[in-house]
Design a protein around this motif. Structure first.
Motif, PDB file in Angstrom:
ATOM      1  N   ALA A  86      -7.804   8.805  -2.648  1.00  0.00           N
ATOM      2  CA  ALA A  86      -7.837  10.066  -1.896  1.00  0.00           C
ATOM      3  C   ALA A  86      -6.497  10.789  -1.995  1.00  0.00           C
ATOM      4  O   ALA A  86      -6.454  12.007  -2.196  1.00  0.00           O
ATOM      5  CB  ALA A  86      -8.200   9.798  -0.435  1.00  0.00           C
ATOM      6  N   ALA A  87      -5.400  10.050  -1.877  1.00  0.00           N
ATOM      7  CA  ALA A  87      -4.071  10.665  -1.959  1.00  0.00           C
ATOM      8  C   ALA A  87      -3.788  11.170  -3.368  1.00  0.00           C
ATOM      9  O   ALA A  87      -3.308  12.292  -3.552  1.00  0.00           O
ATOM     10  CB  ALA A  87      -3.002   9.666  -1.523  1.00  0.00           C
ATOM     11  N   ARG A 103      -8.696   2.900   9.822  1.00  0.00           N
ATOM     12  CA  ARG A 103      -8.227   2.577  11.181  1.00  0.00           C
ATOM     13  C   ARG A 103      -9.098   1.472  11.775  1.00  0.00           C
ATOM     14  O   ARG A 103      -8.588   0.523  12.368  1.00  0.00           O
ATOM     15  CB  ARG A 103      -8.265   3.847  12.037  1.00  0.00           C
ATOM     16  CG  ARG A 103      -7.391   3.776  13.261  1.00  0.00           C
ATOM     17  CD  ARG A 103      -7.292   5.132  13.978  1.00  0.00           C
ATOM     18  NE  ARG A 103      -6.278   5.966  13.341  1.00  0.00           N
ATOM     19  CZ  ARG A 103      -6.534   7.101  12.671  1.00  0.00           C
ATOM     20  NH1 ARG A 103      -7.763   7.546  12.549  1.00  0.00           N
ATOM     21  NH2 ARG A 103      -5.554   7.791  12.146  1.00  0.00           N
ATOM     22  N   ALA A 104     -10.400   1.560  11.575  1.00  0.00           N
ATOM     23  CA  ALA A 104     -11.309   0.522  12.072  1.00  0.00           C
ATOM     24  C   ALA A 104     -11.086  -0.814  11.354  1.00  0.00           C
ATOM     25  O   ALA A 104     -11.350  -1.871  11.920  1.00  0.00           O
ATOM     26  CB  ALA A 104     -12.765   0.971  11.916  1.00  0.00           C
ATOM     27  N   ALA A 105     -10.584  -0.741  10.116  1.00  0.00           N
ATOM     28  CA  ALA A 105     -10.305  -1.955   9.338  1.00  0.00           C
ATOM     29  C   ALA A 105      -8.935  -2.550   9.672  1.00  0.00           C
ATOM     30  O   ALA A 105      -8.552  -3.577   9.112  1.00  0.00           O
ATOM     31  CB  ALA A 105     -10.383  -1.653   7.846  1.00  0.00           C
ATOM     32  N   ALA A 113      -0.342   7.098   7.109  1.00  0.00           N
ATOM     33  CA  ALA A 113       0.565   8.168   6.667  1.00  0.00           C
ATOM     34  C   ALA A 113       1.250   7.782   5.360  1.00  0.00           C
ATOM     35  O   ALA A 113       1.399   8.619   4.456  1.00  0.00           O
ATOM     36  CB  ALA A 113       1.604   8.463   7.752  1.00  0.00           C
ATOM     37  N   ALA A 114       1.652   6.531   5.231  1.00  0.00           N
ATOM     38  CA  ALA A 114       2.296   6.070   3.995  1.00  0.00           C
ATOM     39  C   ALA A 114       1.325   6.121   2.821  1.00  0.00           C
ATOM     40  O   ALA A 114       1.710   6.499   1.705  1.00  0.00           O
ATOM     41  CB  ALA A 114       2.847   4.651   4.186  1.00  0.00           C
ATOM     42  N   ARG A 119       3.372   6.150  -0.595  1.00  0.00           N
ATOM     43  CA  ARG A 119       4.535   5.261  -0.434  1.00  0.00           C
ATOM     44  C   ARG A 119       4.214   4.021   0.402  1.00  0.00           C
ATOM     45  O   ARG A 119       5.057   3.471   1.090  1.00  0.00           O
ATOM     46  CB  ARG A 119       5.710   6.033   0.162  1.00  0.00           C
ATOM     47  CG  ARG A 119       5.390   6.702   1.476  1.00  0.00           C
ATOM     48  CD  ARG A 119       6.580   7.425   2.108  1.00  0.00           C
ATOM     49  NE  ARG A 119       6.142   8.093   3.327  1.00  0.00           N
ATOM     50  CZ  ARG A 119       5.929   7.495   4.485  1.00  0.00           C
ATOM     51  NH1 ARG A 119       6.116   6.201   4.617  1.00  0.00           N
ATOM     52  NH2 ARG A 119       5.533   8.172   5.542  1.00  0.00           N
ATOM     53  N   PHE A 120       2.999   3.547   0.332  1.00  0.00           N
ATOM     54  CA  PHE A 120       2.552   2.406   1.117  1.00  0.00           C
ATOM     55  C   PHE A 120       3.255   1.129   0.670  1.00  0.00           C
ATOM     56  O   PHE A 120       3.461   0.888  -0.520  1.00  0.00           O
ATOM     57  CB  PHE A 120       1.038   2.235   0.953  1.00  0.00           C
ATOM     58  CG  PHE A 120       0.475   1.048   1.667  1.00  0.00           C
ATOM     59  CD1 PHE A 120       0.215   1.092   3.022  1.00  0.00           C
ATOM     60  CD2 PHE A 120       0.186  -0.118   0.975  1.00  0.00           C
ATOM     61  CE1 PHE A 120      -0.329   0.000   3.679  1.00  0.00           C
ATOM     62  CE2 PHE A 120      -0.347  -1.218   1.624  1.00  0.00           C
ATOM     63  CZ  PHE A 120      -0.609  -1.162   2.982  1.00  0.00           C
TER      64      PHE A 120
END
Length: 190
Positions: A86-87, A103-105, A113-114, A119-120
């Protein structure tokens, strides 16, 4: 959207069958982190596009269902991979939808955000290796030489490598469909 919403009462038999498979399959079961249909019954996101071409949409949604529900990827790794696509493709719908699923995962806002910023990082070796591999697949120079492959095989295993290649290809296809047909976040969700 550049294609008209399809009213559920006006669908062909093939479109109706595909719609039922999307809404009645694993995507429609369990918690809904984003709506699959609008209040008037039109499908959202890539599903509305797929519905216009059921001969391609049906096998593509089956592949997507397998990617989401039939792999050995953990929920977090799967969502890290999807959000990487997606990014990289700047897909607003996929970012919006899968931030909710992520978020649920168990992904936290700082991780989301990263991922959105490309930049994760993760202290979990599998998550970090999966993210790095997905980013590599999304680059213009995505070639995997023997040295890189050996490291990936050691870090992830051949099954996970295969699952991630298919996932990235599938979500890149969805991102391109969403872009070409100008499908964004549903108006009522903005």
């Amino acid at each position: 959207m550049r294609l008209p919403d399809l009213d559920p009462t006006d669908l062909t038999d093939a479109q109706r069958e595909l719609r039922e498979r999307i809404l009645g399959g694993p995507r429609g079961d369990g918690p809904q982190h984003f709506p699959l249909a609008t209040p008037d019954g039109a499908l959202t996101g890539p599903f509305q596009v797929l519905l216009h071409e059921p001969s391609l949409g049906a096998p593509l949604q089956e592949l997507g269902s397998a990617v989401r529900y039939a792999t050995g990827l953990s929920d977090r790794v799967r969502e890290i991979a999807i959000l990487s696509v997606a990014a990289a493709t700047d897909s607003a719908f996929e970012q919006w939808a899968h931030a909710r699923v992520g978020r649920a995962a168990g992904l936290h806002d700082t991780e989301l955000a990263a991922l959105a910023d490309g930049r994760f990082t993760s202290l979990d070796a599998t998550e970090q290796a999966a993210y790095g591999f997905c980013r590599r697949l999304l680059e213009d120079t995505s070639h995997v030489d023997d040295e890189v492959y050996a490291r990936l095989r050691e870090d992830l295993g051949t099954t996970t490598i295969t699952e991630l290649v298919v996932l990235v290809g599938y979500y890149r296809t969805l991102a391109q469909l969403l872009d070409v047909f100008d499908v964004g976040v549903p108006d009522e969700q903005r």
